[in-house]
Design a protein around this motif. Structure first.
Motif, PDB file in Angstrom:
ATOM      1  N   ALA A  88      38.999  34.409  37.014  1.00  0.00           N
ATOM      2  CA  ALA A  88      37.767  35.205  36.994  1.00  0.00           C
ATOM      3  C   ALA A  88      37.045  35.049  35.670  1.00  0.00           C
ATOM      4  O   ALA A  88      35.812  34.880  35.635  1.00  0.00           O
ATOM      5  CB  ALA A  88      38.089  36.673  37.260  1.00  0.00           C
ATOM      6  N   CYS A 126      35.578  33.669  47.957  1.00  0.00           N
ATOM      7  CA  CYS A 126      36.954  33.947  47.550  1.00  0.00           C
ATOM      8  C   CYS A 126      37.919  33.738  48.712  1.00  0.00           C
ATOM      9  O   CYS A 126      37.756  34.333  49.781  1.00  0.00           O
ATOM     10  CB  CYS A 126      37.073  35.375  47.028  1.00  0.00           C
ATOM     11  SG  CYS A 126      38.760  35.866  46.602  1.00  0.00           S
ATOM     12  N   ALA A 165      34.945  41.008  36.968  1.00  0.00           N
ATOM     13  CA  ALA A 165      34.347  40.077  36.012  1.00  0.00           C
ATOM     14  C   ALA A 165      32.844  39.930  36.222  1.00  0.00           C
ATOM     15  O   ALA A 165      32.187  39.113  35.567  1.00  0.00           O
ATOM     16  CB  ALA A 165      35.018  38.703  36.111  1.00  0.00           C
ATOM     17  N   LEU A 190      37.816  39.041  40.353  1.00  0.00           N
ATOM     18  CA  LEU A 190      36.494  38.412  40.417  1.00  0.00           C
ATOM     19  C   LEU A 190      35.386  39.462  40.355  1.00  0.00           C
ATOM     20  O   LEU A 190      34.391  39.308  39.631  1.00  0.00           O
ATOM     21  CB  LEU A 190      36.366  37.586  41.695  1.00  0.00           C
ATOM     22  CG  LEU A 190      37.268  36.351  41.799  1.00  0.00           C
ATOM     23  CD1 LEU A 190      37.252  35.786  43.219  1.00  0.00           C
ATOM     24  CD2 LEU A 190      36.840  35.276  40.798  1.00  0.00           C
TER      25      LEU A 190
END
Length: 268
Positions: free
Chosen positions: A80, A94, A107, A104
């Protein structure tokens, strides 16, 4: 072995080093407890991208090993950060489980089903042909392929099961594009851990049971390495594994007790 090695921090592998599946390896709890007592900084560094740091810590605590989430660095977190640094706010398709999806999102990346900038893939036990087809399409249309870790197999209570690397191999075969690998044996995950701990590579000792991943990654990042013969690499296959990766560990121990004794000597 080990003369002239000075360490300030340990980067410790999990499966095969501290436990096997749901079973703690003898002495792992005492080893970690002693590191805490001696105030030696350490982190748990794992290729596992399916669990959040909180769940990894819970798993350790459940076996009697002291852990808190901020001590856990996963390939999902490193992946990430890698994408976020390359393309802040990027669109990501993803292929993975809770740990990867949460990393993810936290982030600042957008999880999408269409027109992604990146395809980020970890272990996904719900992986389907349709997912493979979508990943192939997006990668061939220009999305960057990121693989959290290349582990082909995972240990379980029923024996070995397919790992993230097996799924990645299928996507690579379909798309004809090699992924950017984040987890061990890549140095990316180790560098992520070093940055988080704010230490230099030559101040860290990577501890692991696998020459092909743990020790190779530590060497690639410029760290010192300690091989524990409690998991994948054994006395029987050690020379073969060393030849395969082209590196040798700085230290070799039969078990964690021997490593703990070595650390005690270093602290004198």
């Amino acid at each position: 072995m080990g003369e002239g090695i000075t360490i300030k921090s340990l980067l410790i592998d999990l499966d095969g080093t501290l436990y096997h599946g749901n079973r703690m390896i003898k002495g792992a709890d005492l080893f970690i407890s002693q590191l805490r007592t001696d105030r030696i900084p350490y982190a748990y560094v794992t290729n596992n991208a399916s669990r959040t740091p909180e769940l990894v810590a819970e798993h350790l605590v459940g076996m009697g090993i002291e852990a808190v989430s901020h001590e856990v660095y996963t390939s999902a977190l490193a992946a990430a950060q890698y994408v976020a640094q390359q393309s802040p706010g990027a669109r990501v398709y993803c292929i993975g489980e809770t740990g990867l999806r949460q990393a993810l999102t936290e982030a600042g990346l957008q999880l999408v089903q269409e027109q992604p900038d990146y395809v980020v893939q970890g272990i996904d036990r719900q992986f389907t042909y349709e997912t493979l087809a979508a990943a192939m399409r997006w990668i061939r249309e220009g999305a960057t392929f990121i693989l959290t870790n290349p582990d082909l197999q995972l240990p379980s209570h029923d024996g070995l099961t397919p790992g993230a690397g097996t799924i990645g191999a299928a996507i690579e075969a379909a798309s004809q594009v090699k992924p950017v690998v984040i987890g061990k044996p890549s140095s990316v995950l180790m560098n992520y851990a070093l940055d988080r701990l704010n230490i230099r590579a030559d101040e860290a000792l990577v501890v692991g049971d696998n020459m092909l991943t743990d020790i190779a990654a530590g060497a690639a990042a410029g760290c010192k390495t300690a091989l524990i013969l409690s998991g994948v690499t054994t006395q029987a296959n050690m020379e073969e594994h060393m030849r395969a990766v082209g590196v040798k560990p700085d230290l070799i121990f039969e078990n964690l007790d021997e490593l703990q004794d070595w650390i005690k000597e270093e602290l004198k």
